[in-house]
Design a protein around this motif. Structure first.
Motif, PDB file in Angstrom:
ATOM      1  N   TYR A 232      -5.535  -4.735  -0.677  1.00 35.06           N
ATOM      2  CA  TYR A 232      -4.606  -4.701  -1.803  1.00 35.06           C
ATOM      3  C   TYR A 232      -3.611  -5.856  -1.766  1.00 35.06           C
ATOM      4  O   TYR A 232      -3.041  -6.217  -2.795  1.00 35.06           O
ATOM      5  CB  TYR A 232      -3.896  -3.347  -1.928  1.00 35.06           C
ATOM      6  N   PRO A 329       2.480   9.272  -1.274  1.00 34.08           N
ATOM      7  CA  PRO A 329       1.799  10.185  -2.201  1.00 34.08           C
ATOM      8  C   PRO A 329       0.522  10.793  -1.632  1.00 34.08           C
ATOM      9  O   PRO A 329       0.039  11.787  -2.157  1.00 34.08           O
ATOM     10  CB  PRO A 329       1.482   9.287  -3.402  1.00 34.08           C
TER      11      PRO A 329
ATOM     12  N   LEU B 138      -6.684  -1.095  -3.997  1.00 40.08           N
ATOM     13  CA  LEU B 138      -5.558  -0.569  -4.756  1.00 40.08           C
ATOM     14  C   LEU B 138      -4.486  -0.139  -3.762  1.00 40.08           C
ATOM     15  O   LEU B 138      -4.775   0.434  -2.716  1.00 40.08           O
ATOM     16  CB  LEU B 138      -6.003   0.615  -5.620  1.00 40.08           C
ATOM     17  N   ASN B 139      -3.254  -0.448  -4.125  1.00 38.64           N
ATOM     18  CA  ASN B 139      -2.123  -0.092  -3.278  1.00 38.64           C
ATOM     19  C   ASN B 139      -1.976   1.431  -3.230  1.00 38.64           C
ATOM     20  O   ASN B 139      -1.763   2.056  -4.264  1.00 38.64           O
ATOM     21  CB  ASN B 139      -0.873  -0.758  -3.861  1.00 38.64           C
ATOM     22  N   PRO B 140      -2.091   2.041  -2.037  1.00 34.80           N
ATOM     23  CA  PRO B 140      -2.135   3.509  -1.964  1.00 34.80           C
ATOM     24  C   PRO B 140      -0.855   4.202  -2.398  1.00 34.80           C
ATOM     25  O   PRO B 140      -0.885   5.400  -2.691  1.00 34.80           O
ATOM     26  CB  PRO B 140      -2.417   3.780  -0.483  1.00 34.80           C
ATOM     27  N   VAL B 141       0.259   3.500  -2.423  1.00 30.53           N
ATOM     28  CA  VAL B 141       1.514   4.176  -2.764  1.00 30.53           C
ATOM     29  C   VAL B 141       1.981   3.901  -4.191  1.00 30.53           C
ATOM     30  O   VAL B 141       3.085   4.272  -4.560  1.00 30.53           O
ATOM     31  CB  VAL B 141       2.643   3.809  -1.768  1.00 30.53           C
ATOM     32  N   MET B 142       1.136   3.241  -4.987  1.00 34.05           N
ATOM     33  CA  MET B 142       1.519   2.990  -6.380  1.00 34.05           C
ATOM     34  C   MET B 142       0.542   3.671  -7.326  1.00 34.05           C
ATOM     35  O   MET B 142      -0.663   3.685  -7.070  1.00 34.05           O
ATOM     36  CB  MET B 142       1.518   1.486  -6.674  1.00 34.05           C
ATOM     37  N   TYR B 186      -2.765   8.497  -8.468  1.00 30.56           N
ATOM     38  CA  TYR B 186      -2.724   7.580  -7.334  1.00 30.56           C
ATOM     39  C   TYR B 186      -4.159   7.247  -6.919  1.00 30.56           C
ATOM     40  O   TYR B 186      -5.073   8.052  -7.148  1.00 30.56           O
ATOM     41  CB  TYR B 186      -1.995   8.221  -6.155  1.00 30.56           C
ATOM     42  N   HIS B 188      -5.812   7.474  -4.215  1.00 32.79           N
ATOM     43  CA  HIS B 188      -6.556   8.433  -3.390  1.00 32.79           C
ATOM     44  C   HIS B 188      -7.068   9.616  -4.202  1.00 32.79           C
ATOM     45  O   HIS B 188      -7.868  10.411  -3.709  1.00 32.79           O
ATOM     46  CB  HIS B 188      -5.699   8.914  -2.218  1.00 32.79           C
TER      47      HIS B 188
END
Lengths: 336, 357
Positions: A232, A329, B138-142, B186, B188
């Protein structure tokens, strides 16, 4: 919040109570396994001050009766549990007229003020240094200077404390080296007192910050390098995002997650972690108090302080557990 | 439906697929001259310096990507196809560096010369990427919409309102067949195929001239592969975007590519229309590569041994493929064959066809 149900809260709170109960039981047992007993220690101190103490055997018996030490262990244990949770932990064995709760109330704010703030500062600075050390976009001069900020990491905090006292107090005569505030200022919410307290806090805080910063920085550097190798990050670059956004939202935001876990534990274990620093600076905090309690075999005070430490850690971990889904999350409180 | 699936499963059934894809595909203009060149790569070289000698990962490679075409770049692992793509995107990770050549965008801008803010501005707006591992891209926290939104936000002036960005993203989702609820999820919470489609939606967010797709279907099952492949075809046909598709799945390439370029050990050995590459490959390496593709109906032995036979730091004089070539001649040991047009639209770097020119 994701998956936060009443059932989960109840379960988590049950764990919280269980943790504290187990901790309390252990601190009840451990001092009683140690050599020596508090009444003879107290007597010894009296004798060293005033010479001969008459009727010492009777005195010991009276004390034991007063503090309930002649009772069988299980009675002592139940009384101890009841008194602790009702915040009535009785008298200190070594500083007799003072109660345990008094002593803790007198010292705890100092420790929280000094060490919580110092820990937070070291967290912020250490992570910033670590992240910048790992970031490719960091300007070269900054990058080459950063490692110098970590030279103090390998020195124990108390040694650094002595060094700081020698440099800033004894040689340069810039800052006070002992106590929480000067006797000449009157305690209260006035600017003079607050400034005085802040001046006294600088050196011990510096010792803690300089020492602690290193481990935060090294941890963050490693996490940031890992994050930088993730796909990413390449995507963020390919998207033509600004360096700042890539650094914060893609790099730091991911790298900081395990650091936050560590922060919870670090805050919880503050009081026990810097006893010697508080001692060196004669700081009126709970660490010094704990040190004295250990020296004097002061069971009640010891139990009281350790009780607060355990509650502190348990609360920190509880808050961390409940809020972690907010920062990551992928973590859900729900059992899948 | 069953026909669709059969096609996906029988990717190696080349004979069957060829007719199908040739019919589906818009015709390629016969001479290729009237087509607009979106990206022209000229004598591109990429090296990885080592203490002893540089590893030449991409050696003097030249090719064009035309408007609205899907160019397939194929070759074994380590042949330099991804390195070429990363060079085009200017995403080479140090110590890798472009040692020479030009990457001309739309006949004007040389991407090799861009730095800093200029490079940042061109990225995604003109050349976008569909990554290899959508799983970790993909950025996991966005949330999904934030990650597409920040690309839009970084490039569109005047800035679009949140509502406009949302509408844009939902339109993109429609193009790639993602449900609207994906917007707030998200990474995930998405399946592998959905993640890859989010990446495709992201790639076309700014309607770039070129999309580089680096093995976009690896790690997906064959059915999802087909869906993602269909998405790629859709965006090509509907938006007229050019796609550089990197991969070694020949079946998929046969389905999608208009032209194919074959790389070997950092060198371009053959470029031709996809159908020609599959039916009449000229370069001995291409021939062996095509033959190595497994089929469902028959079992056949592998003729090509795996991996390179020379040290990349010290390439042999002459042809790069000489040590594995079954048709090697004396001249191949001495003179490196240049990539030359031997037939219309068909370029090959091989001494076998010297006489044809």
């Amino acid at each position: 919040m994701r998956g936060l149900t009443g059932k989960y809260l109840l379960k988590r709170f049950g764990m919280f109570v269980l943790t504290i109960w187990l901790g309390m039981t252990i601190i009840f047992i451990i001092p009683r396994l140690a050599v020596g007993d508090p009444t003879s220690a107290l007597l010894g101190r009296l004798m060293s001050k005033g010479g001969n103490v008459e009727n010492s055997a009777e005195l010991i018996a009276r004390w034991k009766d007063r503090f309930g030490l002649d009772q069988p262990l299980h009675i002592q244990y139940v009384r101890y549990l009841y008194n602790t949770i009702t915040f009535n932990q009785g008298y200190s064995l070594s500083a007799f007229p003072a109660t345990v709760d008094d002593l803790i109330q007198r010292t705890l704010p100092w420790t929280i003020g000094l060490l919580v703030v110092a820990t937070l500062i070291s967290f912020v600075l250490g992570n910033a240094i670590g992240a910048l050390m790992a970031w490719r976009g960091t300007p070269r001069p900054v990058k080459s200077l950063l490692p110098f900020s970590l030279v103090f990491t390998s020195i124990p905090a108390f040694m650094l404390g002595i060094l700081l006292i020698w440099v800033f107090s004894l040689t340069l005569n810039l800052l006070p080296y002992a106590g929480g505030f000067d006797r000449k200022v009157s305690p209260g919410w006035n600017p003079e007192f607050i400034l005085n307290v802040a001046r006294h806090a600088i050196l011990p805080a510096l010792a803690v910050v300089l020492v602690r910063m290193g481990s935060w920085a090294l941890g963050m550097r490693g996490m940031m390098i890992t994050a930088d190798g993730e796909d990413y990050m390449v995507m963020a670059q390919a998207k033509g995002l600004s360096s700042g956004r890539r650094f914060w939202k893609y790099g730091v935001r991911n790298a900081i997650l395990p650091q936050v876990t560590a922060l919870g534990v670090a805050i919880g274990s503050i009081a026990g972690g810097f006893i010697i620093v508080e001692q060196i600076f004669s700081y009126p905090g709970i660490g010094s108090q704990l040190f004295r309690a250990i020296q004097d075999n002061d069971y009640t005070l010891l139990q009281g302080i350790v009780f607060y430490i355990i509650v502190g850690v348990a609360i920190a971990v509880l808050i961390l557990d409940l809020t972690y889904p907010l920062i990551d999350p992928r973590i859900s409180l729900k059992k899948n | 439906m069953s026909e669709e699936l059969n096609q996906g499963l029988g990717t190696a059934n080349r004979a069957g697929n060829r007719e199908q894809t040739a019919a589906e595909r818009p015709p390629v203009s016969p001479n290729g001259l009237d087509k607009e060149v979106v990206l022209a790569i000229r004598n591109l070289s990429v090296v990885y310096p080592t203490r002893e000698a540089s590893i030449v990962a991409v050696n003097d490679v030249s090719f064009n990507i035309f408007k609205g075409e899907l160019l397939g770049l194929i070759g074994e692992s380590g042949c330099g196809k991804t390195t070429t793509a990363m060079a085009i995107l200017r995403l080479l990770q140090p110590p890798g560096m472009i040692a020479g050549g030009e990457i001309i965008l739309a006949g004007k801008t040389d991407l090799v010369k861009l730095e800093g803010a200029q490079l940042q501005a061109v990225r995604w707006r003109d050349v976008a990427l569909i990554p290899q591992g959508a799983m970790n891209s993909l950025n996991p926290v966005m949330r999904v919409h934030e990650q597409i939104g920040d690309a839009i936000d970084a490039h569109v002036t005047p800035r679009m309102s949140r509502d406009e960005i949302k509408q844009r993203i939902l339109t993109l989702f429609g193009l790639v067949g993602l449900p609207a609820r994906t917007f707030d999820l998200y990474p995930h919470e998405l399946s592998g195929g959905m993640k890859q489609r989010v990446c495709i939606a992201m790639a076309i967010a700014l309607n770039p001239a070129l999309v580089v797709a680096d093995e976009p279907t690896s790690a997906l099952d064959v059915i999802v592969q087909r869906i993602v492949a269909q998405n790629l075809l859709d965006i090509k046909n509907r938006l007229g975007v050019s796609i550089l598709l990197i991969g070694h799945d020949m079946g998929l390439m046969a389905q999608l590519a208009d032209r194919m370029a074959v790389m070997y050990a950092g060198n371009m050995v053959e470029i031709a229309p996809a159908r020609t590459i599959l039916t009449e490959p000229l370069h001995p390496y291409t021939q062996l590569l095509i033959e190595a593709v497994p089929t469902i109906k028959t079992r056949k032995p592998l003729k090509l041994t795996e991996g390179l036979t020379h040290d990349l730091r010290y390439p042999p004089p002459g042809c790069i493929f000489q040590s594995r070539c079954p048709l090697v001649m004396e001249v191949c040991r001495r003179v490196r064959p240049p990539l030359k047009e031997t037939k219309p639209q068909h370029q090959v770097a091989c001494h076998l066809y010297d006489a044809l020119q």
